[in-house]
Design a protein around this motif. Structure first.
Motif, PDB file in Angstrom:
ATOM      1  N   ASP A 199     125.403  28.807  57.677  1.00  0.00           N
ATOM      2  CA  ASP A 199     125.974  28.423  58.966  1.00  0.00           C
ATOM      3  C   ASP A 199     126.764  29.544  59.647  1.00  0.00           C
ATOM      4  O   ASP A 199     127.994  29.461  59.787  1.00  0.00           O
ATOM      5  CB  ASP A 199     126.884  27.187  58.795  1.00  0.00           C
ATOM      6  N   PRO A 200     126.060  30.569  60.118  1.00  0.00           N
ATOM      7  CA  PRO A 200     126.748  31.674  60.796  1.00  0.00           C
ATOM      8  C   PRO A 200     127.418  31.210  62.091  1.00  0.00           C
ATOM      9  O   PRO A 200     126.971  30.263  62.731  1.00  0.00           O
ATOM     10  CB  PRO A 200     125.625  32.672  61.096  1.00  0.00           C
ATOM     11  N   THR A 201     128.492  31.897  62.436  1.00  0.00           N
ATOM     12  CA  THR A 201     129.163  31.636  63.703  1.00  0.00           C
ATOM     13  C   THR A 201     129.210  32.949  64.485  1.00  0.00           C
ATOM     14  O   THR A 201     129.061  34.019  63.914  1.00  0.00           O
ATOM     15  CB  THR A 201     130.604  31.145  63.468  1.00  0.00           C
ATOM     16  N   THR A 202     129.409  32.846  65.807  1.00  0.00           N
ATOM     17  CA  THR A 202     129.513  34.058  66.633  1.00  0.00           C
ATOM     18  C   THR A 202     130.971  34.354  66.929  1.00  0.00           C
ATOM     19  O   THR A 202     131.762  33.420  67.032  1.00  0.00           O
ATOM     20  CB  THR A 202     128.749  33.895  67.966  1.00  0.00           C
ATOM     21  N   PRO A 203     131.347  35.608  67.102  1.00  0.00           N
ATOM     22  CA  PRO A 203     130.508  36.772  66.872  1.00  0.00           C
ATOM     23  C   PRO A 203     130.115  36.891  65.401  1.00  0.00           C
ATOM     24  O   PRO A 203     130.909  36.587  64.503  1.00  0.00           O
ATOM     25  CB  PRO A 203     131.376  37.945  67.315  1.00  0.00           C
ATOM     26  N   VAL A 204     128.878  37.359  65.189  1.00  0.00           N
ATOM     27  CA  VAL A 204     128.315  37.334  63.839  1.00  0.00           C
ATOM     28  C   VAL A 204     128.955  38.389  62.927  1.00  0.00           C
ATOM     29  O   VAL A 204     129.161  38.142  61.740  1.00  0.00           O
ATOM     30  CB  VAL A 204     126.784  37.527  63.910  1.00  0.00           C
ATOM     31  N   ARG A 205     129.274  39.547  63.487  1.00  0.00           N
ATOM     32  CA  ARG A 205     129.740  40.632  62.617  1.00  0.00           C
ATOM     33  C   ARG A 205     130.977  40.277  61.777  1.00  0.00           C
ATOM     34  O   ARG A 205     130.941  40.452  60.557  1.00  0.00           O
ATOM     35  CB  ARG A 205     129.968  41.920  63.418  1.00  0.00           C
ATOM     36  N   PRO A 206     132.049  39.766  62.381  1.00  0.00           N
ATOM     37  CA  PRO A 206     133.198  39.393  61.530  1.00  0.00           C
ATOM     38  C   PRO A 206     132.865  38.277  60.557  1.00  0.00           C
ATOM     39  O   PRO A 206     133.364  38.261  59.419  1.00  0.00           O
ATOM     40  CB  PRO A 206     134.277  38.968  62.533  1.00  0.00           C
ATOM     41  N   TRP A 207     132.013  37.351  60.971  1.00  0.00           N
ATOM     42  CA  TRP A 207     131.602  36.279  60.059  1.00  0.00           C
ATOM     43  C   TRP A 207     130.863  36.885  58.861  1.00  0.00           C
ATOM     44  O   TRP A 207     131.142  36.555  57.707  1.00  0.00           O
ATOM     45  CB  TRP A 207     130.685  35.291  60.808  1.00  0.00           C
ATOM     46  N   LEU A 208     129.951  37.807  59.157  1.00  0.00           N
ATOM     47  CA  LEU A 208     129.153  38.425  58.105  1.00  0.00           C
ATOM     48  C   LEU A 208     130.034  39.252  57.178  1.00  0.00           C
ATOM     49  O   LEU A 208     129.869  39.235  55.947  1.00  0.00           O
ATOM     50  CB  LEU A 208     128.089  39.309  58.772  1.00  0.00           C
ATOM     51  N   LYS A 209     130.988  39.946  57.761  1.00  0.00           N
ATOM     52  CA  LYS A 209     131.883  40.764  56.946  1.00  0.00           C
ATOM     53  C   LYS A 209     132.707  39.867  56.002  1.00  0.00           C
ATOM     54  O   LYS A 209     132.889  40.191  54.821  1.00  0.00           O
ATOM     55  CB  LYS A 209     132.807  41.583  57.854  1.00  0.00           C
ATOM     56  N   ALA A 210     133.160  38.744  56.520  1.00  0.00           N
ATOM     57  CA  ALA A 210     133.929  37.815  55.674  1.00  0.00           C
ATOM     58  C   ALA A 210     133.053  37.266  54.550  1.00  0.00           C
ATOM     59  O   ALA A 210     133.506  37.107  53.408  1.00  0.00           O
ATOM     60  CB  ALA A 210     134.497  36.677  56.526  1.00  0.00           C
ATOM     61  N   GLN A 211     131.788  36.991  54.864  1.00  0.00           N
ATOM     62  CA  GLN A 211     130.857  36.500  53.836  1.00  0.00           C
ATOM     63  C   GLN A 211     130.630  37.555  52.757  1.00  0.00           C
ATOM     64  O   GLN A 211     130.589  37.247  51.568  1.00  0.00           O
ATOM     65  CB  GLN A 211     129.510  36.142  54.468  1.00  0.00           C
ATOM     66  N   LEU A 212     130.465  38.803  53.184  1.00  0.00           N
ATOM     67  CA  LEU A 212     130.259  39.885  52.209  1.00  0.00           C
ATOM     68  C   LEU A 212     131.503  40.054  51.337  1.00  0.00           C
ATOM     69  O   LEU A 212     131.412  40.308  50.136  1.00  0.00           O
ATOM     70  CB  LEU A 212     129.933  41.202  52.934  1.00  0.00           C
ATOM     71  N   ARG A 213     132.669  39.896  51.941  1.00  0.00           N
ATOM     72  CA  ARG A 213     133.922  39.997  51.189  1.00  0.00           C
ATOM     73  C   ARG A 213     133.985  38.909  50.105  1.00  0.00           C
ATOM     74  O   ARG A 213     134.324  39.163  48.957  1.00  0.00           O
ATOM     75  CB  ARG A 213     135.104  39.894  52.169  1.00  0.00           C
ATOM     76  N   VAL A 214     133.635  37.682  50.486  1.00  0.00           N
ATOM     77  CA  VAL A 214     133.655  36.573  49.520  1.00  0.00           C
ATOM     78  C   VAL A 214     132.691  36.878  48.368  1.00  0.00           C
ATOM     79  O   VAL A 214     133.030  36.725  47.187  1.00  0.00           O
ATOM     80  CB  VAL A 214     133.260  35.240  50.203  1.00  0.00           C
ATOM     81  N   LEU A 215     131.494  37.337  48.716  1.00  0.00           N
ATOM     82  CA  LEU A 215     130.497  37.618  47.693  1.00  0.00           C
ATOM     83  C   LEU A 215     130.972  38.747  46.764  1.00  0.00           C
ATOM     84  O   LEU A 215     130.825  38.670  45.533  1.00  0.00           O
ATOM     85  CB  LEU A 215     129.175  37.998  48.368  1.00  0.00           C
TER      86      LEU A 215
END
Lengths: 189, 189
Positions: free
Chosen positions: A73-89
């Motif tokens: 479930d991505p949210t916009t803006p995508v970049r900070p969302w993606l960065k947070a996901q990578l951090r969690v992983l």
């Protein structure tokens, strides 16, 4: 063997597994500890230990067939969302139990066709979700000229796997930004 | 147990292991097959099988303490050299035996302190060589603003590990170029 097992034991095993799956789905692998699973299943910790002497084993069984929260479930803006996901992983892969399950899956997949299938499903799920998030970023104009979708997971997650499995230690923010930069040309940057 | 073993068996075991290490050092993991090791050790294949029923096990034992050829002795210009090295590593990780040894090492390192040490030595060796090659590129003016040296291995090798272990399939040249681009700002590009 299951067919000679006391039905009460089977029931308690299933209750523990169901609780482990709930925690995995809701909060990710780090939540699947003996203590939290026992509390969620409303059984004593000894019951959990009786079936799974190591948390890694419980987590491995719980992972089979569970949808995990990564990159969902991505949210916009995508970049900070993606960065947070990578951090969690990255943080998950720093946990010994999660690393044990992951490396066990990768090693088992080399020999055991059943585990190969499970690994392939996991890789397809993660790859699909990552692609979907990059597509969203392209659609909304946030990202231009993205990486080949088939390479997104290797490029973004590979370095986190390497850090977790080969070079234990923190994943600096600068590395996450470098990976995101490599994933395509971002607008507003 | 070694101390009750027939000395002739011990000698043949050592001859096989020495041959495996030579092949590993000279040509990399792909060369460590039962057939080539037997030929190099001048023993029959049955002798190799008697000690190591799977090539993976022989390779694991041979890897202990051997200098491997990856990322050794960079030449200028560094970028094409580095790309060729990454290509070799990607191709090695696509081989089931190499992948088996690698994932076995990563999984074992989670639990077994001796394997942890071996993994740490391998990671330090690869990381050190990669850093040396990037430093050479900076020194010769080929590379400006390189990635944090501590992140070079994760960034460059992580995606190859991911492709080998999670998403079997070819590593396209475009991905290698993307990784090299992410490793820093290259002159003449």
């Amino acid at each position: 063997m299951a067919d000679t097992e006391d039905p009460r034991v089977t029931r308690s095993r299933e209750a523990v597994l169901a609780a482990a799956r709930e925690l995995l789905r809701e909060e990710g692998p780090a939540a699947v500890t003996h203590q939290r699973v026992a509390a969620r299943a409303e059984v004593g910790r000894a019951t959990v230990y009786r079936h799974w002497s190591r948390p890694e084993q419980l987590l491995t069984d719980a992972m089979a067939g569970v949808r995990m929260p990564f990159f969902l479930d991505p949210t916009t803006p995508v970049r900070p969302w993606l960065k947070a996901q990578l951090r969690v992983l990255a943080d998950e892969l720093a946990l010994p139990d999660v690393l044990a399950v992951t490396t066990s899956l990768l090693h088992g997949a080399v020999w055991n066709p059943e585990i190969t299938e499970r690994r392939d499903r996991l890789a397809a799920m993660i790859g699909g979700r990552l692609r979907a998030s990059l597509e969203m970023a392209v659609r909304t104009g946030e990202l231009r000229a993205a990486v080949d979708p088939g390479d997104a997971a290797a490029l973004l997650i590979g370095p986190l796997l390497y850090r977790g499995a080969l070079e234990p230690g923190p994943v600096p923010d600068a590395l996450l930004d470098r990976l995101l930069d490599a994933a395509g040309t971002w607008a507003d940057r």
